[in-house]
Structures are given as C-alpha cells and as structure tokens.
Design an enzyme around this catalytic site. Sequence first.
Site, PDB file in Angstrom:
ATOM      1  N   ASP A 119      44.227  38.892  40.230  1.00 45.47           N
ATOM      2  CA  ASP A 119      43.028  39.712  40.026  1.00 45.47           C
ATOM      3  C   ASP A 119      41.797  39.043  40.621  1.00 45.47           C
ATOM      4  O   ASP A 119      41.711  37.812  40.684  1.00 45.47           O
ATOM      5  CB  ASP A 119      42.841  39.947  38.517  1.00 45.47           C
ATOM      6  CG  ASP A 119      41.849  41.067  38.241  1.00 45.47           C
ATOM      7  OD1 ASP A 119      41.685  41.955  39.101  1.00 45.47           O
ATOM      8  OD2 ASP A 119      41.235  41.048  37.154  1.00 45.47           O
TER       9      ASP A 119
ATOM     10  N   GLY B 293      38.387  42.315  44.580  1.00 42.54           N
ATOM     11  CA  GLY B 293      37.211  43.168  44.794  1.00 42.54           C
ATOM     12  C   GLY B 293      35.931  42.371  44.614  1.00 42.54           C
ATOM     13  O   GLY B 293      35.018  42.429  45.447  1.00 42.54           O
ATOM     14  N   ARG B 294      35.874  41.606  43.523  1.00 40.77           N
ATOM     15  CA  ARG B 294      34.667  40.811  43.250  1.00 40.77           C
ATOM     16  C   ARG B 294      34.458  39.737  44.311  1.00 40.77           C
ATOM     17  O   ARG B 294      33.328  39.447  44.701  1.00 40.77           O
ATOM     18  CB  ARG B 294      34.754  40.179  41.848  1.00 40.77           C
ATOM     19  CG  ARG B 294      34.362  41.142  40.748  1.00 40.77           C
ATOM     20  CD  ARG B 294      34.813  40.652  39.403  1.00 40.77           C
ATOM     21  NE  ARG B 294      36.255  40.815  39.244  1.00 40.77           N
ATOM     22  CZ  ARG B 294      36.974  40.180  38.318  1.00 40.77           C
ATOM     23  NH1 ARG B 294      36.396  39.323  37.507  1.00 40.77           N
ATOM     24  NH2 ARG B 294      38.264  40.397  38.221  1.00 40.77           N
ATOM     25  N   TRP B 295      35.543  39.170  44.793  1.00 41.87           N
ATOM     26  CA  TRP B 295      35.451  38.147  45.848  1.00 41.87           C
ATOM     27  C   TRP B 295      34.718  38.725  47.060  1.00 41.87           C
ATOM     28  O   TRP B 295      33.841  38.092  47.636  1.00 41.87           O
ATOM     29  CB  TRP B 295      36.852  37.687  46.230  1.00 41.87           C
ATOM     30  CG  TRP B 295      36.906  36.555  47.212  1.00 41.87           C
ATOM     31  CD1 TRP B 295      36.949  35.226  46.922  1.00 41.87           C
ATOM     32  CD2 TRP B 295      36.918  36.661  48.646  1.00 41.87           C
ATOM     33  NE1 TRP B 295      36.987  34.490  48.085  1.00 41.87           N
ATOM     34  CE2 TRP B 295      36.967  35.345  49.159  1.00 41.87           C
ATOM     35  CE3 TRP B 295      36.888  37.729  49.546  1.00 41.87           C
ATOM     36  CZ2 TRP B 295      36.998  35.065  50.522  1.00 41.87           C
ATOM     37  CZ3 TRP B 295      36.906  37.456  50.905  1.00 41.87           C
ATOM     38  CH2 TRP B 295      36.961  36.133  51.382  1.00 41.87           C
TER      39      TRP B 295
ATOM     40  N   ARG C 177      35.411  46.035  49.401  1.00 41.52           N
ATOM     41  CA  ARG C 177      36.476  45.509  48.536  1.00 41.52           C
ATOM     42  C   ARG C 177      37.761  45.220  49.298  1.00 41.52           C
ATOM     43  O   ARG C 177      38.476  44.267  49.011  1.00 41.52           O
ATOM     44  CB  ARG C 177      36.760  46.497  47.398  1.00 41.52           C
ATOM     45  CG  ARG C 177      35.628  46.638  46.398  1.00 41.52           C
ATOM     46  CD  ARG C 177      35.967  47.722  45.363  1.00 41.52           C
ATOM     47  NE  ARG C 177      37.210  47.433  44.692  1.00 41.52           N
ATOM     48  CZ  ARG C 177      37.335  46.643  43.618  1.00 41.52           C
ATOM     49  NH1 ARG C 177      36.261  46.093  43.092  1.00 41.52           N
ATOM     50  NH2 ARG C 177      38.513  46.431  43.072  1.00 41.52           N
TER      51      ARG C 177
ATOM     52  N   HIS D 206      41.035  42.300  49.418  1.00 37.68           N
ATOM     53  CA  HIS D 206      42.488  42.495  49.369  1.00 37.68           C
ATOM     54  C   HIS D 206      43.152  41.815  50.576  1.00 37.68           C
ATOM     55  O   HIS D 206      44.216  41.217  50.453  1.00 37.68           O
ATOM     56  CB  HIS D 206      42.834  43.988  49.351  1.00 37.68           C
ATOM     57  CG  HIS D 206      42.326  44.689  48.113  1.00 37.68           C
ATOM     58  ND1 HIS D 206      42.463  44.180  46.858  1.00 37.68           N
ATOM     59  CD2 HIS D 206      41.663  45.866  47.964  1.00 37.68           C
ATOM     60  CE1 HIS D 206      41.913  45.006  45.973  1.00 37.68           C
ATOM     61  NE2 HIS D 206      41.414  46.029  46.619  1.00 37.68           N
TER      62      HIS D 206
ATOM     63  N   SER E  56      50.506  50.641  37.745  1.00 41.06           N
ATOM     64  CA  SER E  56      50.626  52.095  37.602  1.00 41.06           C
ATOM     65  C   SER E  56      49.256  52.709  37.289  1.00 41.06           C
ATOM     66  O   SER E  56      49.048  53.898  37.486  1.00 41.06           O
ATOM     67  CB  SER E  56      51.665  52.458  36.533  1.00 41.06           C
ATOM     68  OG  SER E  56      51.650  51.550  35.463  1.00 41.06           O
TER      69      SER E  56
ATOM     70  N   ARG F 256      41.969  54.333  41.140  1.00 41.58           N
ATOM     71  CA  ARG F 256      40.901  53.828  42.018  1.00 41.58           C
ATOM     72  C   ARG F 256      40.563  54.860  43.093  1.00 41.58           C
ATOM     73  O   ARG F 256      41.340  55.781  43.331  1.00 41.58           O
ATOM     74  CB  ARG F 256      41.366  52.524  42.674  1.00 41.58           C
ATOM     75  CG  ARG F 256      41.559  51.461  41.626  1.00 41.58           C
ATOM     76  CD  ARG F 256      41.637  50.099  42.236  1.00 41.58           C
ATOM     77  NE  ARG F 256      41.721  49.117  41.165  1.00 41.58           N
ATOM     78  CZ  ARG F 256      41.609  47.824  41.321  1.00 41.58           C
ATOM     79  NH1 ARG F 256      41.420  47.338  42.534  1.00 41.58           N
ATOM     80  NH2 ARG F 256      41.679  47.014  40.305  1.00 41.58           N
TER      81      ARG F 256
ATOM     82  N   LEU G  30      63.979  30.590  47.322  1.00 41.90           N
ATOM     83  CA  LEU G  30      62.949  31.105  46.404  1.00 41.90           C
ATOM     84  C   LEU G  30      63.086  32.618  46.326  1.00 41.90           C
ATOM     85  O   LEU G  30      63.324  33.282  47.347  1.00 41.90           O
ATOM     86  CB  LEU G  30      61.558  30.733  46.960  1.00 41.90           C
ATOM     87  CG  LEU G  30      60.333  31.383  46.317  1.00 41.90           C
ATOM     88  CD1 LEU G  30      60.138  30.877  44.893  1.00 41.90           C
ATOM     89  CD2 LEU G  30      59.063  31.074  47.140  1.00 41.90           C
TER      90      LEU G  30
ATOM     91  N   SER H 147      46.996  43.620  31.201  1.00 39.55           N
ATOM     92  CA  SER H 147      46.924  44.835  32.018  1.00 39.55           C
ATOM     93  C   SER H 147      48.300  45.449  32.310  1.00 39.55           C
ATOM     94  O   SER H 147      48.586  45.844  33.443  1.00 39.55           O
ATOM     95  CB  SER H 147      46.154  44.565  33.323  1.00 39.55           C
ATOM     96  OG  SER H 147      44.821  44.195  33.032  1.00 39.55           O
TER      97      SER H 147
ATOM     98  N   GLU I 282      54.335  31.200  28.736  1.00 33.64           N
ATOM     99  CA  GLU I 282      53.092  30.478  28.505  1.00 33.64           C
ATOM    100  C   GLU I 282      52.005  31.176  29.310  1.00 33.64           C
ATOM    101  O   GLU I 282      52.183  31.457  30.504  1.00 33.64           O
ATOM    102  CB  GLU I 282      53.225  29.019  28.969  1.00 33.64           C
ATOM    103  CG  GLU I 282      54.216  28.207  28.161  1.00 33.64           C
ATOM    104  CD  GLU I 282      53.834  28.113  26.683  1.00 33.64           C
ATOM    105  OE1 GLU I 282      52.636  28.035  26.374  1.00 33.64           O
ATOM    106  OE2 GLU I 282      54.760  28.126  25.845  1.00 33.64           O
TER     107      GLU I 282
END
Length: 250
Positions: A18, A21-23, A31, A35, A64, A69, A129, A194, A205
């Site tokens: 998360d 957008g703020r970044w 925005r 991404h 979902s 947006r 991985l 969320s 954890e």
Amino acid sequence: MPEDNDSAVPNHVAIVMDGNGRWAQERGDPRVQGHRQGVEAVRRAIKYCGEHGISVLTLFAFSSENWQRPRSEVQALKGLLFSSLKSEAQSLNENKVRLRVIGDLAPFGVRMQRLIEQTERLTSENQALEVVIAVNYGGRWDIVSACRRIAKMAVEGALAPEDISEETLSRLTSLYPTRDPDLFIRTGGELRMSNFLLWQAAYSELYFTDTLWPDFDDHCFDRAIDAFRSRHRRFGQTGEQVLSGNSRGG
Ligand code: IPE
Ligand code: IPE
Ligand code: MG
C-alpha cells in the site's frame, strides 16, 4: 508447531503493497506513476526473497474493493499487470521462480487470463521461490467460494456436514496447497488487513510500516524480518511449553 524464531526466516511472507498513490502525490505526479514505481519495488522484493531463503512471497496487487476506484486508475492497474507479466515472465523463469495468480480472474477477459495461464504453466516446475500475486482477490470472496464448493459436495452427497473440518475449507481456498503466511506485512501506514488472506493469516505475525510501497527496499525488508525474528510464536501454548519443545504438559 511452535518455533523458536531467533534465526529462522519466515517461510512465507505476504504483503499488502500500500501507498503507491500517496508516493506519487507527494511528488506532484499522477497516482499511476506510483503504481509504476510499485512494480520496481515488486522486482526488488522478489529478488530479496530469493536471496534470503524465503520460500513463498504473496503480494496483494488488486483487491475486490479496488474496482471502486476511478475507471482510469483501474484501467492503468490492469495494463500494468498485463505488461509486467509479459515482460517479467522470462526472467522469473530464468531465476527459477514459480508464479501463481489467485483471485477471481473472470472480469479480466480472455487475453489476461491466457497470459496468466501461460506464465503459470511456463514457471510451474520452478522451485527456487513461489510468487503468488493476488488480483481481484478478497479474503471474504475466498471463504465464500470455498463454502460454495463445500455446499455443492454436500448436496451431491459427497460430503457429510459432520466431516467438514478446517482442513476441508483450507483445501478449497485459493492459496492451497501453499501453507499459511508466517509474516504479514503492510506498507503505507494503515493498520488494517483490507480483506487480504483473512482465513490464512489467522496465525501470521503482523508487521506494519509507514514506508510507502515504492520506497520499500532491502533495508526495510531486513527490518521486517528482524521484527519477525524477535516475535515469540506460541500458537496458543504457554511460553514455557514452547521453550521446552513440549506440545503437552510442562
Ligand atoms: C496500493 O497503493 C496499490 C493498490 C491498491 C493497487 P494505493 O493505490 O492504495 O496507494 P494509496 O494508499 O492511495 O497511497
Ligand atoms: C489494499 O490497499 C489493497 C492492495 C494493496 C491491493 P487499499 O489502498 O485498497 O486499502 P484501503 O482502501 O486503504 O483499505
Ligand atoms: Mg491504499
């Protein structure tokens, strides 16, 4: 089984990526630029996991609820997912990464679904991985989907209600057969899940950081792992039981 975490790295790390957008907004950028930069952070996180002996990395890429947006942002996110899958498939394969995508893929159309299938098939034998990308994923959707399948089996007489166990439901959730996440990270400062992996994170954890996802680098990952190592996982037992390695008595 309870574990002494001192030296162990988590086997499975799940991340709510998360803060994209703020970044971007902090820089006066649209925005979508956040991404794009978020994809770089994904690359970095995959590399980190490969280098640190983490077996599974599950990333929340689109929830979902994210359909709510603006259309343009949803389109941009879909486009980024498509182009990243296309451009990264080869390199993931060369690095022996197995890619899986979970979530309700129906609304994404045939082109996207075909690309996902191809990438999953290409990388299906890789064992260095496992990277799981959750798109159009919701924890409640996951549980409801499993319940529907259980109900269908019960109606068909293939499953008796008294035989339904946690294991039955686990086996029908989308992450199966991958084991539950040991460490659940959320970047971007919000203290909530969320709707991510609600069933599977029952004993994960939790680690929250204010760092915005595009800024989440190896140093930030190190700090999350250090925090994990300092936790005492008791799984309901007493601390003494865990220390003595005794599952009963003590
Ligand atoms: C997370 O970043 C990426 C997705 C939800 C796809 P956000 O886009 O939610 O970024 P913020 O929370 O608005 O900063
Ligand atoms: C969670 O982030 C979903 C993903 C990271 C894909 P959101 O930004 O959508 O979460 P809320 O809306 O703040 O809860
Ligand atoms: Mg957000």
